[in-house]
Design a protein around this motif. Structure first.
Motif, PDB file in Angstrom:
ATOM      1  N   ILE A 108       0.885  -1.174  -0.308  1.00 36.29           N
ATOM      2  CA  ILE A 108       0.120  -0.314   0.051  1.00 36.29           C
ATOM      3  C   ILE A 108       1.104   1.026  -0.379  1.00 36.29           C
ATOM      4  CG2 ILE A 108      -1.639   1.370   1.435  1.00 36.29           C
ATOM      5  CD1 ILE A 108      -2.697  -1.388  -0.184  1.00 36.29           C
ATOM      6  N   GLU A 109       1.716   1.042   0.333  1.00 37.22           N
ATOM      7  CA  GLU A 109       2.430   2.705   0.393  1.00 37.22           C
ATOM      8  C   GLU A 109       3.206   2.700  -0.332  1.00 37.22           C
ATOM      9  OE1 GLU A 109       3.268   4.342   3.227  1.00 37.22           O
ATOM     10  OE2 GLU A 109       1.718   3.330   4.059  1.00 37.22           O
ATOM     11  N   ALA A 110       3.918   1.612  -1.507  1.00 36.63           N
ATOM     12  CA  ALA A 110       4.178   1.834  -2.481  1.00 36.63           C
ATOM     13  C   ALA A 110       2.726   2.609  -3.855  1.00 36.63           C
ATOM     14  CB  ALA A 110       4.474   0.519  -3.175  1.00 36.63           C
ATOM     15  N   LYS A 111       1.705   2.234  -2.878  1.00 39.59           N
ATOM     16  CA  LYS A 111       0.293   2.814  -4.013  1.00 39.59           C
ATOM     17  C   LYS A 111       0.831   3.987  -3.676  1.00 39.59           C
ATOM     18  CE  LYS A 111      -4.093   2.538  -4.642  1.00 39.59           C
ATOM     19  NZ  LYS A 111      -5.870   1.165  -4.283  1.00 39.59           N
ATOM     20  N   LYS A 112       0.649   4.147  -2.602  1.00 39.80           N
ATOM     21  CA  LYS A 112       0.651   5.790  -2.188  1.00 39.80           C
ATOM     22  C   LYS A 112       1.537   6.572  -2.696  1.00 39.80           C
ATOM     23  CE  LYS A 112      -1.575   4.871   2.438  1.00 39.80           C
ATOM     24  NZ  LYS A 112      -1.027   5.002   3.853  1.00 39.80           N
ATOM     25  N   SER A 113       2.840   6.234  -2.717  1.00 39.95           N
ATOM     26  CA  SER A 113       3.827   6.864  -3.201  1.00 39.95           C
ATOM     27  C   SER A 113       3.836   7.044  -4.962  1.00 39.95           C
ATOM     28  CB  SER A 113       5.002   5.625  -3.812  1.00 39.95           C
ATOM     29  OG  SER A 113       5.775   5.672  -1.603  1.00 39.95           O
ATOM     30  N   LEU A 114       3.047   6.265  -5.486  1.00 40.16           N
ATOM     31  CA  LEU A 114       3.068   6.136  -7.037  1.00 40.16           C
ATOM     32  C   LEU A 114       1.386   7.500  -7.573  1.00 40.16           C
ATOM     33  CD1 LEU A 114       2.650   2.578  -7.931  1.00 40.16           C
ATOM     34  CD2 LEU A 114       4.089   4.548  -8.787  1.00 40.16           C
ATOM     35  N   ILE A 115       0.825   7.575  -6.173  1.00 38.42           N
ATOM     36  CA  ILE A 115       0.050   8.662  -6.415  1.00 38.42           C
ATOM     37  C   ILE A 115       0.170   9.780  -6.175  1.00 38.42           C
ATOM     38  CG2 ILE A 115      -2.265   9.033  -5.022  1.00 38.42           C
ATOM     39  CD1 ILE A 115      -2.961   6.246  -4.353  1.00 38.42           C
TER      40      ILE A 115
ATOM     41  N   ILE B  13      -5.982   7.767  -9.284  1.00 36.32           N
ATOM     42  CA  ILE B  13      -6.307   5.922  -8.529  1.00 36.32           C
ATOM     43  C   ILE B  13      -6.504   4.798  -8.874  1.00 36.32           C
ATOM     44  CG2 ILE B  13      -7.140   5.018  -6.851  1.00 36.32           C
ATOM     45  CD1 ILE B  13      -7.520   7.485  -5.164  1.00 36.32           C
ATOM     46  N   ASP B  14      -7.837   5.025  -9.896  1.00 40.01           N
ATOM     47  CA  ASP B  14      -7.996   3.791 -10.681  1.00 40.01           C
ATOM     48  C   ASP B  14      -7.394   3.327 -11.525  1.00 40.01           C
ATOM     49  OD1 ASP B  14     -10.416   2.705 -11.837  1.00 40.01           O
ATOM     50  OD2 ASP B  14     -10.454   3.567 -13.600  1.00 40.01           O
ATOM     51  N   ALA B  15      -6.539   4.341 -12.616  1.00 36.24           N
ATOM     52  CA  ALA B  15      -5.447   4.406 -13.429  1.00 36.24           C
ATOM     53  C   ALA B  15      -4.048   2.831 -12.413  1.00 36.24           C
ATOM     54  CB  ALA B  15      -4.849   5.263 -13.773  1.00 36.24           C
ATOM     55  N   ILE B  16      -3.978   3.814 -11.323  1.00 36.63           N
ATOM     56  CA  ILE B  16      -2.864   3.212 -10.667  1.00 36.63           C
ATOM     57  C   ILE B  16      -3.110   1.511 -10.461  1.00 36.63           C
ATOM     58  CG2 ILE B  16      -1.408   2.534  -8.493  1.00 36.63           C
ATOM     59  CD1 ILE B  16      -1.881   5.617  -9.184  1.00 36.63           C
ATOM     60  N   GLU B  17      -4.940   1.347 -10.468  1.00 34.26           N
ATOM     61  CA  GLU B  17      -5.115  -0.056 -10.016  1.00 34.26           C
ATOM     62  C   GLU B  17      -5.237  -0.712 -11.210  1.00 34.26           C
ATOM     63  OE1 GLU B  17      -9.122   0.653  -7.823  1.00 34.26           O
ATOM     64  OE2 GLU B  17      -7.513   0.766  -5.622  1.00 34.26           O
ATOM     65  N   LYS B  18      -5.375  -0.262 -12.402  1.00 33.37           N
ATOM     66  CA  LYS B  18      -5.750  -1.227 -13.235  1.00 33.37           C
ATOM     67  C   LYS B  18      -5.033  -1.576 -14.690  1.00 33.37           C
ATOM     68  CE  LYS B  18     -10.938  -0.079 -13.301  1.00 33.37           C
ATOM     69  NZ  LYS B  18     -11.517   0.167 -14.219  1.00 33.37           N
ATOM     70  N   PHE B  19      -3.570  -0.807 -14.394  1.00 36.56           N
ATOM     71  CA  PHE B  19      -2.749  -0.648 -15.372  1.00 36.56           C
ATOM     72  C   PHE B  19      -1.593  -1.660 -15.096  1.00 36.56           C
ATOM     73  CE2 PHE B  19       1.437   1.237 -16.474  1.00 36.56           C
ATOM     74  CZ  PHE B  19       1.356   1.240 -17.814  1.00 36.56           C
ATOM     75  N   ASP B  20      -1.144  -2.394 -16.138  1.00 38.86           N
ATOM     76  CA  ASP B  20      -0.763  -3.355 -16.016  1.00 38.86           C
ATOM     77  C   ASP B  20       0.696  -2.960 -16.215  1.00 38.86           C
ATOM     78  OD1 ASP B  20       0.819  -5.661 -16.352  1.00 38.86           O
ATOM     79  OD2 ASP B  20      -0.427  -6.672 -18.038  1.00 38.86           O
ATOM     80  N   TYR B  21       1.769  -2.700 -15.905  1.00 40.70           N
ATOM     81  CA  TYR B  21       3.073  -1.871 -16.237  1.00 40.70           C
ATOM     82  C   TYR B  21       3.577  -2.805 -16.746  1.00 40.70           C
ATOM     83  CZ  TYR B  21       5.832  -5.237 -12.756  1.00 40.70           C
ATOM     84  OH  TYR B  21       6.106  -6.244 -11.673  1.00 40.70           O
ATOM     85  N   LYS B  22       3.681  -4.272 -16.925  1.00 43.79           N
ATOM     86  CA  LYS B  22       4.756  -5.325 -17.383  1.00 43.79           C
ATOM     87  C   LYS B  22       4.319  -4.962 -18.792  1.00 43.79           C
ATOM     88  CE  LYS B  22       4.791  -9.301 -13.956  1.00 43.79           C
ATOM     89  NZ  LYS B  22       4.264 -10.389 -13.689  1.00 43.79           N
ATOM     90  N   ARG B  23       3.213  -4.959 -19.294  1.00 43.31           N
ATOM     91  CA  ARG B  23       2.933  -4.602 -20.438  1.00 43.31           C
ATOM     92  C   ARG B  23       3.882  -3.356 -21.630  1.00 43.31           C
ATOM     93  NH1 ARG B  23      -2.670  -5.172 -22.596  1.00 43.31           N
ATOM     94  NH2 ARG B  23      -1.827  -5.916 -24.772  1.00 43.31           N
ATOM     95  N   GLY B  24       4.744  -2.698 -20.175  1.00 46.94           N
ATOM     96  CA  GLY B  24       5.562  -1.914 -21.276  1.00 46.94           C
ATOM     97  C   GLY B  24       4.729  -0.701 -22.095  1.00 46.94           C
ATOM     98  N   LEU B  25       3.464  -0.632 -21.418  1.00 48.69           N
ATOM     99  CA  LEU B  25       2.665   0.726 -21.921  1.00 48.69           C
ATOM    100  C   LEU B  25       3.653   2.276 -21.541  1.00 48.69           C
ATOM    101  CD1 LEU B  25      -0.407  -1.198 -22.814  1.00 48.69           C
ATOM    102  CD2 LEU B  25       1.176  -0.287 -24.056  1.00 48.69           C
TER     103      LEU B  25
END
Length: 261
Positions: free
Chosen positions: A24-31, A67-79
């Motif tokens: 969760i802390e990493a999520k907060k940092s991303l936000i 927040i919705d974008a961070i929850e749904k984004f797939d970072y592995k796809r390289g987008l």
């Protein structure tokens, strides 16, 4: 795009910690790291909106989109997350505007009349129609048509964010972002949609195409576009409105075909 904050972890480490470990802390940092995106999109969308629209409300909705974008984004796809998140933030802000019903009914009716006129006339003539032709169809003068365009200019900001199907949240412009694997039949719909958009854009005048390109792809504000094109902001607003209403006609036809399937 705005300059993002520098986190204590690298960007990829934050995504890995959030997605792989549920940190969760990493999520907060991303936000926190991507909050400047919310300010960027909010400031851009606030230009030209009525004075009764509170900018802080736009930003609050934008944060929900982030927040919705961070929850749904797939970072592995390289987008690129910034592009994906910008559309999610924009969509969330527009959802908030819709819920607030900030566009008067009379303005919506005017927009629908012009949209229908473009759809009927351009299907009839198979080309871009002039202001004079639209005015005659609407049985008003060209001066009255210009005033009508100015009235509906603030409504056109939402035009490409309408849902493809009434019961779904996916919007027309969101189809330009590949956020997850699609079913084959959905891919066919999207390919046809993009072809329809290309045909619609081809029918725009040179100035209308320029405005659409600068606004949606170069991400300039309407006032910045006015400076680039050496035209008044009100003229740019009119060009934007006409371009969007033309495209809405093309997309409405596509939507009707989807609903029949």
């Amino acid at each position: 795009m705005p300059e993002l904050k520098s986190p204590h972890l690298t960007n990829i480490q934050m995504w890995q910690a959030w997605k792989e470990q549920g940190d969760i802390e990493a999520k907060k940092s991303l936000i926190e790291n991507y909050l400047p995106l919310v300010d960027f999109v909010t400031n851009r969308m606030a230009i030209g909106l009525p004075k009764n629209v509170i900018k802080d409300d736009l930003a609050s909705n934008g944060v929900m989109g982030l927040i919705d974008a961070i929850e749904k984004f797939d970072y592995k796809r390289g987008l690129q997350f910034e592009t994906y998140a910008s559309w999610r933030i924009r969509g969330s802000i527009i959802d908030g505007l819709r819920q607030g019903d900030w566009v008067p009914r009379s303005v919506r009716e005017k927009a629908k009349r012009v949209e229908d006129a473009y759809q009927v006339l351009e299907q009839q003539y198979m080309r871009s129609v002039s202001d004079a032709e639209v005015s005659r169809y609407l049985q008003i003068t060209e001066k009255e048509f210009t005033v009508m365009l100015q009235d509906i200019s603030v409504a056109s900001i939402c035009s490409l964010e309408d849902p493809i199907r009434e019961e779904e949240s996916e919007t027309r412009m969101s189809l330009l972002v590949d956020d997850k694997a699609k079913k084959p039949e959905q891919t066919v719909h999207e390919v046809y949609l993009k072809e329809s958009l290309v045909k619609g854009i081809d029918r725009l005048t040179e100035k209308e195409r320029t405005v659409v390109s600068l606004f949606y792809y170069e991400e300039l504000s309407l006032s910045e576009i006015a400076e680039v094109m050496s035209l008044s902001p009100s003229r740019i607003s009119q060009l934007h409105s006409k371009a969007i209403l033309r495209l809405r006609g093309v997309l409405a036809k596509h939507k009707d075909q989807l609903m029949q399937q």
